[in-house]
Write a protein that holds these residues in place. Structure first.
Motif, PDB file in Angstrom:
ATOM      1  N   VAL A  40       0.389  -1.004  -0.026  1.00  0.00           N
ATOM      2  CA  VAL A  40       0.063   0.120   0.070  1.00  0.00           C
ATOM      3  C   VAL A  40       0.787   1.233   0.062  1.00  0.00           C
ATOM      4  O   VAL A  40       1.594   1.595   0.213  1.00  0.00           O
ATOM      5  CB  VAL A  40      -1.241   0.027   0.878  1.00  0.00           C
ATOM      6  N   SER A  41       0.148   2.459  -0.214  1.00  0.00           N
ATOM      7  CA  SER A  41       0.988   3.613  -0.370  1.00  0.00           C
ATOM      8  C   SER A  41       0.357   4.515   0.670  1.00  0.00           C
ATOM      9  O   SER A  41      -0.181   3.824   1.405  1.00  0.00           O
ATOM     10  CB  SER A  41      -0.072   4.334  -1.812  1.00  0.00           C
ATOM     11  N   ALA A  42       0.940   5.432   1.099  1.00  0.00           N
ATOM     12  CA  ALA A  42       0.320   6.690   1.898  1.00  0.00           C
ATOM     13  C   ALA A  42      -0.948   7.142   1.713  1.00  0.00           C
ATOM     14  O   ALA A  42      -1.469   7.073   0.577  1.00  0.00           O
ATOM     15  CB  ALA A  42       1.363   7.537   2.276  1.00  0.00           C
ATOM     16  N   MET A  43      -1.642   7.118   2.561  1.00  0.00           N
ATOM     17  CA  MET A  43      -3.645   7.637   2.743  1.00  0.00           C
ATOM     18  C   MET A  43      -3.551   9.107   1.851  1.00  0.00           C
ATOM     19  O   MET A  43      -2.945   9.890   2.428  1.00  0.00           O
ATOM     20  CB  MET A  43      -3.785   7.232   4.016  1.00  0.00           C
ATOM     21  N   THR A  46      -1.214  12.358   1.287  1.00  0.00           N
ATOM     22  CA  THR A  46      -0.313  12.000   3.036  1.00  0.00           C
ATOM     23  C   THR A  46       1.225  12.287   2.646  1.00  0.00           C
ATOM     24  O   THR A  46       2.497  13.039   3.089  1.00  0.00           O
ATOM     25  CB  THR A  46      -0.163  10.458   3.444  1.00  0.00           C
ATOM     26  N   THR A  47       1.981  12.553   1.095  1.00  0.00           N
ATOM     27  CA  THR A  47       3.727  11.847   1.024  1.00  0.00           C
ATOM     28  C   THR A  47       3.131  13.914   0.845  1.00  0.00           C
ATOM     29  O   THR A  47       4.072  14.277   1.645  1.00  0.00           O
ATOM     30  CB  THR A  47       3.609  11.488   0.017  1.00  0.00           C
ATOM     31  N   ASP A  48       1.960  14.714  -0.023  1.00  0.00           N
ATOM     32  CA  ASP A  48       2.257  15.790  -0.086  1.00  0.00           C
ATOM     33  C   ASP A  48       1.993  16.612   0.432  1.00  0.00           C
ATOM     34  O   ASP A  48       3.343  17.784   0.762  1.00  0.00           O
ATOM     35  CB  ASP A  48       1.059  16.187  -1.574  1.00  0.00           C
ATOM     36  N   GLY A  73       4.215   7.808   5.874  1.00  0.00           N
ATOM     37  CA  GLY A  73       2.931   8.144   5.611  1.00  0.00           C
ATOM     38  C   GLY A  73       2.434   6.600   4.958  1.00  0.00           C
ATOM     39  O   GLY A  73       1.522   5.574   5.362  1.00  0.00           O
ATOM     40  N   GLU A  74       3.754   5.113   4.284  1.00  0.00           N
ATOM     41  CA  GLU A  74       3.302   4.486   4.128  1.00  0.00           C
ATOM     42  C   GLU A  74       2.635   3.380   5.219  1.00  0.00           C
ATOM     43  O   GLU A  74       2.356   2.613   5.707  1.00  0.00           O
ATOM     44  CB  GLU A  74       4.211   3.547   3.654  1.00  0.00           C
ATOM     45  N   GLN A  75       4.461   3.389   6.826  1.00  0.00           N
ATOM     46  CA  GLN A  75       3.707   3.164   7.647  1.00  0.00           C
ATOM     47  C   GLN A  75       2.893   3.042   8.229  1.00  0.00           C
ATOM     48  O   GLN A  75       2.203   1.896   8.661  1.00  0.00           O
ATOM     49  CB  GLN A  75       4.967   3.251   8.979  1.00  0.00           C
ATOM     50  N   GLY A 135       4.839   0.540   0.744  1.00  0.00           N
ATOM     51  CA  GLY A 135       5.233   0.690  -0.465  1.00  0.00           C
ATOM     52  C   GLY A 135       6.721   1.362  -0.337  1.00  0.00           C
ATOM     53  O   GLY A 135       6.610   2.692   0.930  1.00  0.00           O
ATOM     54  N   PHE A 136       7.518   2.132  -1.498  1.00  0.00           N
ATOM     55  CA  PHE A 136       7.653   3.079  -1.313  1.00  0.00           C
ATOM     56  C   PHE A 136       9.281   3.564  -0.167  1.00  0.00           C
ATOM     57  O   PHE A 136       9.810   4.527  -0.480  1.00  0.00           O
ATOM     58  CB  PHE A 136       7.086   3.689  -0.814  1.00  0.00           C
ATOM     59  N   GLN A 137       9.085   1.954   0.393  1.00  0.00           N
ATOM     60  CA  GLN A 137      10.256   2.285   1.184  1.00  0.00           C
ATOM     61  C   GLN A 137      11.211   1.163   1.042  1.00  0.00           C
ATOM     62  O   GLN A 137      11.314   0.581   0.953  1.00  0.00           O
ATOM     63  CB  GLN A 137       9.950   2.370   2.788  1.00  0.00           C
ATOM     64  N   GLY A 149      11.098   7.347  -4.600  1.00  0.00           N
ATOM     65  CA  GLY A 149      10.897   8.135  -6.035  1.00  0.00           C
ATOM     66  C   GLY A 149       9.313   7.919  -5.966  1.00  0.00           C
ATOM     67  O   GLY A 149       8.767   7.082  -5.940  1.00  0.00           O
ATOM     68  N   ARG A 150       9.176   9.482  -6.155  1.00  0.00           N
ATOM     69  CA  ARG A 150       7.845   8.990  -5.980  1.00  0.00           C
ATOM     70  C   ARG A 150       6.773   8.477  -6.586  1.00  0.00           C
ATOM     71  O   ARG A 150       7.217   8.312  -7.754  1.00  0.00           O
ATOM     72  CB  ARG A 150       7.268  11.144  -6.531  1.00  0.00           C
ATOM     73  N   GLY A 151       5.650   8.173  -5.880  1.00  0.00           N
ATOM     74  CA  GLY A 151       4.981   6.899  -6.945  1.00  0.00           C
ATOM     75  C   GLY A 151       5.716   5.171  -6.670  1.00  0.00           C
ATOM     76  O   GLY A 151       5.370   4.562  -7.821  1.00  0.00           O
ATOM     77  N   GLY A 152       6.964   5.172  -5.795  1.00  0.00           N
ATOM     78  CA  GLY A 152       7.420   4.250  -6.384  1.00  0.00           C
ATOM     79  C   GLY A 152       6.832   2.887  -5.571  1.00  0.00           C
ATOM     80  O   GLY A 152       7.418   2.040  -5.616  1.00  0.00           O
ATOM     81  N   SER A 153       5.263   2.992  -5.124  1.00  0.00           N
ATOM     82  CA  SER A 153       4.836   1.896  -4.488  1.00  0.00           C
ATOM     83  C   SER A 153       4.134   1.015  -5.333  1.00  0.00           C
ATOM     84  O   SER A 153       4.510  -0.207  -5.305  1.00  0.00           O
ATOM     85  CB  SER A 153       4.174   2.308  -3.982  1.00  0.00           C
ATOM     86  N   ASP A 154       4.594   1.035  -6.443  1.00  0.00           N
ATOM     87  CA  ASP A 154       4.340   0.201  -7.644  1.00  0.00           C
ATOM     88  C   ASP A 154       5.675  -0.052  -8.009  1.00  0.00           C
ATOM     89  O   ASP A 154       5.606  -1.958  -8.387  1.00  0.00           O
ATOM     90  CB  ASP A 154       4.217   1.473  -9.248  1.00  0.00           C
ATOM     91  N   THR A 155       6.489   0.095  -7.755  1.00  0.00           N
ATOM     92  CA  THR A 155       8.236  -0.330  -8.096  1.00  0.00           C
ATOM     93  C   THR A 155       8.459  -1.641  -6.489  1.00  0.00           C
ATOM     94  O   THR A 155       8.981  -2.375  -6.862  1.00  0.00           O
ATOM     95  CB  THR A 155       9.239   0.363  -7.885  1.00  0.00           C
TER      96      THR A 155
HETATM   97  N1  ASP Z   1       3.590   7.431  -1.345  1.00  0.00           N
HETATM   98  C1  ASP Z   1       4.232   7.852  -2.469  1.00  0.00           C
HETATM   99  C2  ASP Z   1       3.559   9.207  -3.098  1.00  0.00           C
HETATM  100  O1  ASP Z   1       3.055   9.772  -3.433  1.00  0.00           O
HETATM  101  C3  ASP Z   1       4.838   6.471  -3.080  1.00  0.00           C
HETATM  102  C4  ASP Z   1       3.291   5.878  -3.705  1.00  0.00           C
HETATM  103  O2  ASP Z   1       2.308   6.795  -3.673  1.00  0.00           O
HETATM  104  O3  ASP Z   1       3.591   4.948  -4.792  1.00  0.00           O
HETATM  105  O4  ASP Z   1       4.578   8.917  -4.542  1.00  0.00           O
END
Ligand code: ASP
Ligand code: MG
Length: 417
Positions: A40-43, A46-48, A73-75, A135-137, A149-155
């Protein structure tokens, strides 16, 4: 019984209600007899919000502390999702990236995963638990927390799927799958049943925000079966794989746009060897990525050339250019924003001449001038005035026969950007 990695983006877990819905979906999958690893990503935003907080305290946040901050955020998400799943009477355990054995290089804010040691995940699965991973960590060999990197939970999801040899990696998002273009612009965009890794990689790099480019790279490299689907319904989604079945008569699979472009032009550049090398060498030294480049013909021993950089790099690039003026001896440097790069992507292009010509004709029929062009085997990109973006995307969508008769599903807020 299959081993499934399920990834849910920030908007899919945006509040307690949505979190419950995700929990329910995971529980259903488990009860169908599958083993589930959930990323999962941050809710929500949250990251912003965390980035905003940091910016209120410092102009240049130390990269290490930024990773400490953003990884929280992801935790929050994994702990809450685990609780929500346990409410349904299933066993669940949440892991941070490092508890899940995700190791990265020693780089903050956009670290690459170097290796995953999933022993603990396997043990938890064997014990009957649903495993939930932030995710993302990840963590470096020296024990530092990093982010991808932003959007890294996909990775994270795709890399985990590769490491545990999952049968499939499902990316749940707020749209039904990969569309031929942004359904918010083109109401008659079509959902693709399948798309190849290469096409998806181009689209992701060219501005389609549905999947993170690095995640697609991993999927291609490790041949991970990837499905992009909605977290709000049961529709089958889009399958991303090595070679997609091509629909009869369709040579362009998707149209992407990217507003993050600025153009720099160098005017009156004396025509002598090594000029381009000097300019782009200096930009590269400053880590500035240059995208499209065009050079005009030489008149009176002088040439003009233009190239694009991302908006965020524009000021720095102009400074670099100013600094090398004495060496290159150009007459003037100008820059322009309010541009958009529109790209058509399709594996079918290679064997179909005239695909690029049709793009140029379609754009010029709208009375729009094309400022820069670049092509590769499976894509053509044109930079134009941003004010005409939607007109061009719509016209191209029609020109390449992509319009459907049905109105496309348009989801809620985008997971990112
Ligand atoms: N929370 C992170 C972001 O907003 C990672 C992700 O959403 O994949 O970039
Ligand atoms: Mg996010």
């Amino acid at each position: 019984m299959a081993l499934i990695v399920m990834k849910f983006g920030g908007s899919s877990v945006g509040d307690a209600e949505r979190m419950k819905r995700v929990a329910n979906r995971v529980v259903q999958t488990k009860r169908e007899g599958h083993q589930c690893v959930v990323v999962v990503s941050a809710m929500g935003d949250t990251t912003d919000d965390l980035i905003d907080l940091a910016n209120q305290l410092t102009e240049q946040a130390p990269a290490r502390e930024m990773d400490m901050l953003l990884s929280t955020g992801e935790q929050v998400s994994v702990a809450l999702l685990s609780m929500a799943i346990q409410q349904f009477g299933e066993q669940a355990v949440s892991f941070t990236g490092w508890q899940a054995g995700i190791h990265t290089e020693e780089v903050h804010s956009k670290a690459r995963i170097t290796d995953i040691q999933p022993a603990r995940i396997h043990r938890a699965l064997e014990g009957g638990s649903i495993v939930i991973v932030a995710g993302f960590q990840g963590m470096t060999a020296s024990g530092e927390i990093t982010t991808l990197g932003r959007g890294g939970s996909d990775t994270t999801a795709v890399a985990l799927a590769a490491a545990i040899e999952a049968d499939v990696c499902e990316i749940f998002t707020d749209v039904d799958g990969i569309y031929s273009t942004d359904p918010r612009i083109v109401k008659v965009a079509r959902k693709l049943q399948e798309i190849s890794y290469d096409e998806m990689l181009e689209l992701a790099n060219l501005g389609a925000a549905v999947l993170h480019p690095r995640a697609v790279e991993y999927a291609k490299h490790y041949n991970v079966k990837l499905v992009v689907r909605s977290s709000f319904n049961q529709n089958p989604g889009t399958l991303v794989k090595e070679e997609a079945t091509m629909e009869q008569g369709i040579v362009v699979s998707g149209i992407a746009y990217d507003k993050n472009v600025a153009r720099i032009s160098l005017l009156g550049v004396p025509d002598k060897p090594g000029q381009l090398a000097t300019v782009f060498g200096a930009l590269a030294t400053e880590q500035i990525d240059v995208d499209l480049i065009v050079q005009s013909g030489v008149i009176g021993g002088l040439a003009d050339f233009s190239f694009t950089v991302s908006l965020g790099d524009l000021q720095k690039a102009l400074q670099v250019i100013e600094a090398i003026k004495p060496k290159v001896e150009f007459r003037a440097a100008t820059s322009e924003t309010d541009l958009v790069k529109i790209s058509i992507v399709g594996a079918g292009m290679v064997s179909n001449p005239g695909v690029a010509a049709k793009m140029f004709e379609t754009i010029s029929a709208l009375g729009i001038s094309i400022q820069l062009v670049s092509t590769s085997e499976i894509k053509v990109s044109c930079v134009i005035d941003i004010a005409r973006q939607n007109d061009v995307v719509r016209a191209l969508h029609t020109a390449y026969g992509l319009d459907t008769s049905e109105q496309a599903f348009v989801g809620g807020p985008q997971d990112r950007r």
